[in-house]
Design an enzyme around this catalytic site. Structure first.
Site, PDB file in Angstrom:
ATOM      1  N   GLY A 270       0.803  -1.208   0.000  1.00  8.96           N
ATOM      2  CA  GLY A 270       0.000   0.000   0.000  1.00  8.96           C
ATOM      3  C   GLY A 270       0.833   1.254   0.000  1.00  8.96           C
ATOM      4  N   ASP A 271       2.148   1.110  -0.023  1.00 12.14           N
ATOM      5  CA  ASP A 271       3.054   2.261  -0.053  1.00 12.14           C
ATOM      6  C   ASP A 271       4.279   1.858  -0.865  1.00 12.14           C
ATOM      7  OD1 ASP A 271       4.457   4.727   0.686  1.00 12.14           O
ATOM      8  OD2 ASP A 271       3.043   4.860   2.342  1.00 12.14           O
ATOM      9  N   ASP A 272       5.399   2.538  -0.659  1.00 11.83           N
ATOM     10  CA  ASP A 272       6.605   2.236  -1.425  1.00 11.83           C
ATOM     11  C   ASP A 272       7.073   0.806  -1.165  1.00 11.83           C
ATOM     12  OD1 ASP A 272       6.689   4.964  -2.272  1.00 11.83           O
ATOM     13  OD2 ASP A 272       7.680   5.494  -0.391  1.00 11.83           O
ATOM     14  N   SER A 303       2.611  -1.615  -6.671  1.00 10.10           N
ATOM     15  CA  SER A 303       2.239  -0.570  -5.716  1.00 10.10           C
ATOM     16  C   SER A 303       1.463   0.526  -6.453  1.00 10.10           C
ATOM     17  CB  SER A 303       3.483   0.014  -5.039  1.00 10.10           C
ATOM     18  OG  SER A 303       3.129   1.008  -4.100  1.00 10.10           O
TER      19      SER A 303
END
Length: 491
Positions: A270-272, A303
């Site tokens: 959900g992020d990097d 992502s």
């Protein structure tokens, strides 16, 4: 030649499942292991399963979590069993080290800390389940290079697997699973109900000679793997899975670390997928510990709302000498992203990326000097970051909405940008202007579509223009040993 065990860990309940380690020079050979029982008798054990894996160190002593009262039913809390096991096995640090074996089962646990000269090994059917009881997560101080927690100004919950001031630590397995059960934490985050910053799955601080390998990490409350203020780190063969809308579930975040190798990892986040960091604003500047000598290779990332590899935004201690190659990006917001802003200070320089394949992207490249919030109102508005020596080469991208968005800082341009031998195929509904560039300086060669005028083309004969260092970093010289364990049952 096989080096067998000579000592038995005392005070373990019989019958037991014992776990033995020996170093193999060539190949694994079949052996019969003998265990001396407390009365001096010996009896032969039946080998149920033999395990072999590669590690920076093999151990002379071993035990199973069940020897310390562990129950793998998914309901019994095992925090004390883990704590007791680590405490007992820490006694063997000067005698060849020790390993804790986690057998098949579902092992509910709160936060626990590791020790030096120690291996935590998860069976392929072992699942560590993070407790939903907040009392099982002790609160510790914020990191000194951050000055405060990320979710809240106060402290932070200790990570599920934690360690500080350690040497020679291995967290590995036969692709066993660590499930953070992060849904509760994500709800608290979205509801503004967090008093402290969410825990990570794995965090090792002020440590050296670390291996994290051959595991599956699921549903972390926040970041998954966070080595910080550490050196000589190998992260290898990790699968990380989180819902793509889960908040701040970064995959691997090397933070103020030296000599790190990340390879053969698959991340849905959900992020990097990988975020390189080194502290936040005035706290990171004062702490002054950069992340440097970082290798990333053979990474696959999905992502949709963030980056495959991000540099920053907390980069106030500096980031230097990052080498990434053989990267696959699928359905991600950006391939390589540099995030910084006024007040960050620090630097991002000598960055080398080559051999990247991107499919279905918003941007192939994104750099911005206008990113992120501040730790507090005491940041220095004159602390400008230095972004220079950014090298991208030998890349192909398909179905991309916009080739690049490159935004430096007025009066503080990003310099020394080099992009060569890059082909970007735009999506059917791509932006009309494929490149936007402000306050950036550099060159290009053999790039399609044609970059901004601030990155003038040097001609097709210079498609190998952008640098990629030929010499190896120290972490690439690390040689792994073959460690073998026989799991025996004594009726």
């Amino acid at each position: 030649m096989v080096e067998t065990h000579k000592k038995k860990i005392a005070n373990l309940t019989q019958p037991i499942v014992s776990f033995y380690c020996f170093q193999v020079v060539s190949v694994l050979v079949a052996v019969v292991l003998l265990l001396s029982v407390s009365r001096g008798e010996c009896r032969k054990g039946r080998i149920l399963e033999a395990l072999e894996y590669s590690a920076i160190s093999c151990r002379a002593h071993s035990a199973s979590l069940v020897d310390f009262g562990g129950v793998g039913d998914g309901q019994t809390l095992n925090t004390k069993a883990f704590q007791d096991a680590v405490s007992e096995l820490s006694k063997y640090g000067s005698e060849g080290g020790a390993q804790l074996y986690v057998p098949a089962g579902k092992w509910l646990t709160g936060s626990f800390s590791l020790t030096s000269h120690f291996t935590l090994f998860l069976h392929r059917d072992a699942v560590l389940l993070a407790s939903q009881d907040i009392s099982q997560w002790p609160v510790i101080k914020p990191l000194p290079s951050y000055g405060r927690g990320r979710d809240a100004a106060a402290g932070r919950y200790t990570s599920l697997i934690f360690g500080t001031n350690l040497t020679d630590v291995i967290i590995t397995g036969d692709n066993g699973t660590i499930d953070g059960q992060g849904g509760l934490w994500w709800q608290r985050f979205h509801g503004g109900k967090l008093k402290y910053t969410r825990p990570y799955l794995i965090e090792l601080m002020y440590s050296a000679d670390i291996q994290i390998s051959n595991l599956t990490l699921l549903n972390s409350p926040s970041w998954n793997v966070h080595p910080v203020y550490s050196r000589n780190i190998l992260i290898q063969g990790i699968t990380i899975l989180a819902p793509v809308r889960s908040p701040n579930t970064d995959g691997i975040n090397p933070d103020s670390c030296t000599n790190t190798r990340i390879e053969d990892c698959y991340i849905v986040s959900g992020d990097d997928c990988v975020a390189v960091k080194s502290g936040w604003d005035e706290y990171g500047i004062a702490y002054g510990m950069p992340t440097k000598q970082l290798v990333i290779r053979r990474l696959t990332c999905i992502s949709p709302y963030s980056a495959v590899i991000a540099l920053g935004s907390e980069m106030s201690g500096g980031i230097q000498d990052v080498r990434a190659e053989d990267i696959v990006a699928i359905n991600s917001e950006s391939g390589i992203r540099i995030k910084t802003g006024i007040g960050r200070g620090g630097y991002v320089k000598d960055i080398y990326v080559r051999g990247m394949t991107m499919k279905t992207m918003k941007w192939a490249f994104w750099m911005t000097g206008n990113y992120g919030s501040h730790a507090d109102n005491h940041y220095d508005p004159k602390a400008f970051p230095v972004i220079q020596g950014i090298n991208y080469r030998d890349m192909v991208a398909e179905n991309v909405s916009m080739a690049a968005r490159l935004e430096g800082i007025p009066s503080d341009p990003f310099t020394g940008i080099c992009i060569s031998n890059v082909t970007i195929h735009l999506a059917a509904k791509a932006k009309k202007v494929p490149w936007t560039c402000t306050d950036v300086e550099g060159i290009s060669s053999g790039v399609t579509p044609t970059p901004c005028s601030t990155l003038p083309d040097q001609g097709p004969e210079k498609t190998s223009l952008c640098n990629f260092p030929a010499e190896s970093l120290p972490i690439d010289t690390v040689e792994l040993q073959k460690c073998s364990y026989g799991i025996n049952y004594y009726p």
